[in-house]
Design an enzyme around this catalytic site. Structure first.
Site, mmCIF file in Angstrom:
data_model
loop_
_atom_site.group_PDB
_atom_site.id
_atom_site.type_symbol
_atom_site.label_atom_id
_atom_site.label_comp_id
_atom_site.label_asym_id
_atom_site.label_seq_id
_atom_site.Cartn_x
_atom_site.Cartn_y
_atom_site.Cartn_z
ATOM 1 N N CYS A 1 -5.132 0.860 10.761
ATOM 2 C CA CYS A 1 -3.779 0.469 10.374
ATOM 3 C C CYS A 1 -2.760 0.707 11.490
ATOM 4 O O CYS A 1 -2.602 1.841 11.957
ATOM 5 C CB CYS A 1 -3.373 1.280 9.143
ATOM 6 S SG CYS A 1 -1.742 0.843 8.550
ATOM 7 N N PHE B 1 -6.624 4.912 6.271
ATOM 8 C CA PHE B 1 -6.016 3.921 7.151
ATOM 9 C C PHE B 1 -7.055 3.177 7.977
ATOM 10 O O PHE B 1 -6.719 2.538 8.972
ATOM 11 C CB PHE B 1 -4.968 4.592 8.053
ATOM 12 C CG PHE B 1 -3.792 5.114 7.272
ATOM 13 C CD1 PHE B 1 -2.760 4.267 6.897
ATOM 14 C CD2 PHE B 1 -3.726 6.439 6.872
ATOM 15 C CE1 PHE B 1 -1.675 4.733 6.151
ATOM 16 C CE2 PHE B 1 -2.649 6.915 6.127
ATOM 17 C CZ PHE B 1 -1.620 6.057 5.771
ATOM 18 N N THR C 1 0.825 -1.212 0.000
ATOM 19 C CA THR C 1 0.000 0.000 0.000
ATOM 20 C C THR C 1 0.865 1.270 0.000
ATOM 21 O O THR C 1 0.509 2.268 -0.638
ATOM 22 C CB THR C 1 -0.901 0.019 1.248
ATOM 23 O OG1 THR C 1 -0.120 -0.423 2.348
ATOM 24 C CG2 THR C 1 -2.101 -0.882 1.065
HETATM 25 C C1 HEM Z 1 -0.115 4.049 2.715
HETATM 26 C C2 HEM Z 1 0.088 2.920 3.339
HETATM 27 C C3 HEM Z 1 -0.984 2.131 4.039
HETATM 28 C C4 HEM Z 1 -2.341 2.149 3.888
HETATM 29 C C5 HEM Z 1 -3.167 2.991 2.922
HETATM 30 C C6 HEM Z 1 -2.884 1.188 4.821
HETATM 31 C C7 HEM Z 1 -4.246 0.955 5.000
HETATM 32 C C8 HEM Z 1 -4.768 0.100 5.957
HETATM 33 C C9 HEM Z 1 -6.173 -0.060 6.231
HETATM 34 C C10 HEM Z 1 -7.319 0.656 5.500
HETATM 35 C C11 HEM Z 1 -6.295 -0.960 7.237
HETATM 36 C C12 HEM Z 1 -7.608 -1.450 7.876
HETATM 37 C C13 HEM Z 1 -8.192 -2.608 7.111
HETATM 38 C C14 HEM Z 1 -9.531 -3.068 7.639
HETATM 39 O O1 HEM Z 1 -10.184 -2.391 8.419
HETATM 40 O O2 HEM Z 1 -9.926 -4.151 7.201
HETATM 41 C C15 HEM Z 1 -4.961 -1.394 7.585
HETATM 42 C C16 HEM Z 1 -4.663 -2.313 8.556
HETATM 43 C C17 HEM Z 1 -3.389 -2.790 8.808
HETATM 44 N N1 HEM Z 1 -2.211 -2.304 8.280
HETATM 45 FE FE1 HEM Z 1 -2.021 -0.804 6.974
HETATM 46 N N2 HEM Z 1 -1.852 0.602 5.491
HETATM 47 C C18 HEM Z 1 -0.670 1.144 5.054
HETATM 48 C C19 HEM Z 1 0.607 0.851 5.499
HETATM 49 C C20 HEM Z 1 0.918 -0.128 6.419
HETATM 50 C C21 HEM Z 1 2.243 -0.424 6.905
HETATM 51 C C22 HEM Z 1 3.514 0.325 6.523
HETATM 52 C C23 HEM Z 1 2.121 -1.492 7.771
HETATM 53 C C24 HEM Z 1 3.182 -2.199 8.576
HETATM 54 C C25 HEM Z 1 4.389 -1.762 8.769
HETATM 55 C C26 HEM Z 1 0.714 -1.845 7.820
HETATM 56 C C27 HEM Z 1 0.181 -2.880 8.549
HETATM 57 C C28 HEM Z 1 -1.171 -3.061 8.780
HETATM 58 C C29 HEM Z 1 -1.706 -4.080 9.669
HETATM 59 C C30 HEM Z 1 -0.887 -5.130 10.417
HETATM 60 C C31 HEM Z 1 -3.100 -3.907 9.702
HETATM 61 C C32 HEM Z 1 -4.104 -4.698 10.519
HETATM 62 C C33 HEM Z 1 -4.323 -3.977 11.853
HETATM 63 C C34 HEM Z 1 -5.291 -4.712 12.769
HETATM 64 O O3 HEM Z 1 -6.327 -5.177 12.323
HETATM 65 O O4 HEM Z 1 -4.992 -4.750 13.949
HETATM 66 N N3 HEM Z 1 0.021 -0.987 7.000
HETATM 67 N N4 HEM Z 1 -4.035 -0.719 6.795
#
Ligand code: HEM
Length: 507
Positions: free
Chosen positions: A427, A420, A292
């Site tokens: 996130c 996010f 992402t």
């Molecule tokens: C521009 C970059 C990013 C965007 C747009 C993004 C977007 C998102 C979104 C929308 C979710 C929620 C999904 C849901 O509700 O089903 C999410 C969850 C998550 N993201 Fe990101 N993300 C980004 C970068 C990252 C990075 C750099 C990492 C790790 C280093 C990461 C790790 C995670 C993890 C592990 C979750 C799950 C959290 C949980 O449910 O506890 N993401 N992300």
């Protein structure tokens, strides 16, 4: 998988027909076929952009049927804001995300809310995303960015255009793998994507394809693809097992994410992640931690190249704030307010994780209008939420980073910009992504002028995430003089430093 997919829902719950008692009030596309549903004229390779088209035609809440399954999509800002109420709604693991369970199991992203490993892993890993942790990653992020500029300098010297999404993927994979896991994939030394990346893209595309065929027929219709998918998953598992084994042999992660996964006990219960769960978390972080962010950087570079006046303003900010410091420090990144706005505005138009699903924890009425039974769920369509004219005005397609200046952000209602996600399952890597992307944009703006191909028209490719397709760019080394000393920028409250890494997303 069907058994686990329904976990957490009331017994006997079948889907939208039961979950939304007034489903008939929600519009659907006009040419609905009896068995197949709303499949006419659909572009299966671009389900998000298809849904955006339907959203424009049908309004802020609509439904689509595909082979017996009915899905409710939401993008109206009032509806989405109500869905953010954590006391009545929670994350729903459905659609593409549930299809990723064979890859990522009960890893943080794909865990069901009721699975104990979610809370355990969240509590163990959240300290890896504090401000202090980010400061620790900064030096490594810079080192990886220098690999990128080294590569771009060579491409420039050879008169070649650079492959923006390809190179951003190399950069973000190396950044998360080195900062989080002490692992070097050697991406910049390769002409072709690393096999880990190919396997990851394969599993993401397969998870997306599963949504476009009738569930019971999937094993038949996708037989070849599902064999490839099994091989891709095996490759991801193998890569991660080797990485973990090497760490167990040699140690020395300096408290990085992998050290946390392997050695940190829960502060209250003393529990640790199991080896199988560690494997799923490593895959989760390697994939979620780069795909992402790579898309976000690529879209931002696309818009910067298309809008030279925006690029000039951003570049002037970098020169002013960084001066001729060869290596900007951690704090100097958060001070790039305008560069950050460019990133936010790119994520507004193309949120690279384009949606998230929410389910009702109890019988409730969404925004006072739509009754929902416990377990009923809806998909938030982010690119349309981010274009809702009630929030973003009559010209939401216009790229304008000033939509994110501090006063404009304060004037907007909450929950109108959600790239996010929301709530407890938002996130965890938000600050990581924002710091990395702002730093890299700053470094690139300082070093190069971006020359877009005048014939390029933005095409967005989908594999659960969004990415500009085929985006190449010519570069020129900058000749403009750089001021001698950085200036101090007062804090106007719009920067990201110091906010909670996980729950500061509720704009
Ligand atoms: C521009 C970059 C990013 C965007 C747009 C993004 C977007 C998102 C979104 C929308 C979710 C929620 C999904 C849901 O509700 O089903 C999410 C969850 C998550 N993201 Fe990101 N993300 C980004 C970068 C990252 C990075 C750099 C990492 C790790 C280093 C990461 C790790 C995670 C993890 C592990 C979750 C799950 C959290 C949980 O449910 O506890 N993401 N992300």
């Amino acid at each position: 998988m069907a058994g686990t997919r329904e976990a957490g829902l009331p017994k006997g719950f079948r889907g939208a027909e039961q979950g939304w008692p007034e489903l008939h009030r929600i519009p659907h596309p006009p040419r609905r076929l009896p068995l197949a549903g709303d499949v006419l004229g659909v572009d299966r390779r671009r389900p998000v952009q298809d849904s955006m088209r339907f959203g424009r035609e049908l309004g802020p809440v609509f439904r689509r049927r595909a082979f017996g399954n009915e899905f409710v999509f939401l993008w109206g800002s009032r509806l989405v804001a109500d869905l953010a109420d954590e006391s009545r709604f929670a994350k729903h693991v459905g659609l593409g995300i549930a299809n990723l369970r064979p890859v990522a199991g009960d890893g943080l992203f794909t865990a069901y809310n009721h699975e104990p490993n979610w809370q355990l892993a969240h509590d163990v890993l959240a300290p890896g995303f504090t401000r202090e942790a980010m400061e620790g990653y900064h030096g490594m992020m810079l080192a990886v960015a220098e690999r990128l500029t080294g590569h771009w300098d060579r491409e420039l010297a050879a008169g070649r255009a650079v492959d923006v999404p390809g190179d951003m993927t190399k950069l973000t994979l190396e950044t998360i793998s080195r900062t989080g896991f002490g692992h070097d994939f050697g991406s910049f030394e390769r002409d072709r994507p690393h096999p880990f990346v190919s396997a990851m893209v394969g599993t993401l595309s397969y998870a997306q394809r599963l949504n476009s065929v009738p569930g019971p027929l999937a094993p038949l219709l996708l037989r070849g693809a599902s064999r490839r998918n099994a091989a891709d998953i095996a490759h991801l598992d193998r890569t991660v097992d080797e990485l973990v084994a090497a760490r167990r042999r040699t140690g020395g992660g300096d408290g990085d994410l992998l050290d946390r996964m392997l050695a940190t006990a829960h502060p209250e219960t003393g529990e640790r992640l199991s080896p199988e769960n560690v494997r799923k978390q490593v895959i989760t972080f390697l994939v979620a931690g780069h795909e992402t962010t790579s898309g976000a950087l690529s879209f931002a570079l696309y818009y910067l190249a298309r809008h030279p006046e925006v690029a000039a303003r951003a570049r002037a900010e970098v020169d002013r704030v960084w001066g001729d410091t060869p290596e900007p420090g951690y704090d100097q990144v958060a001070k790039l307010r305008y560069v950050r706005r460019v990133l936010d505005e790119s994520l507004r138009l193309w949120p690279t994780a384009p949606g998230y699903a929410r389910e009702a924890r109890q019988d409730t009425v969404l925004a006072g209008e739509h009754p929902m039974r416990r377990g009923a769920w809806a998909l938030v369509l982010l690119p349309m939420l981010h274009r809702d004219p009630e929030v973003w005005g009559e010209d939401p397609e216009r790229f304008d980073p000033d939509r994110f200046d501090a006063a404009a952000v304060r004037a907007r209602p909450p929950h109108t910009f959600k790239p996010f996600g929301t709530g407890a399952r938002a996130c965890i890597g938000r600050q990581f992504a924002l710091h990395e992307a702002t730093l890299v944009l700053g470094l690139l703006l300082r070093r190069y002028e971006l020359r877009p191909d005048p014939d390029y028209r933005l095409r967005v490719t989908e594999r659960l995430t969004l990415m500009p397709e085929g985006l190449r760019m010519h570069l020129e080394r900058r000749t403009a003089p750089v001021p001698a000393a950085p200036v101090t920028v007062p804090d106007d409250g719009s920067g990201s430093a110091g906010r909670c890494p996980v729950h500061g997303a509720g704009q």
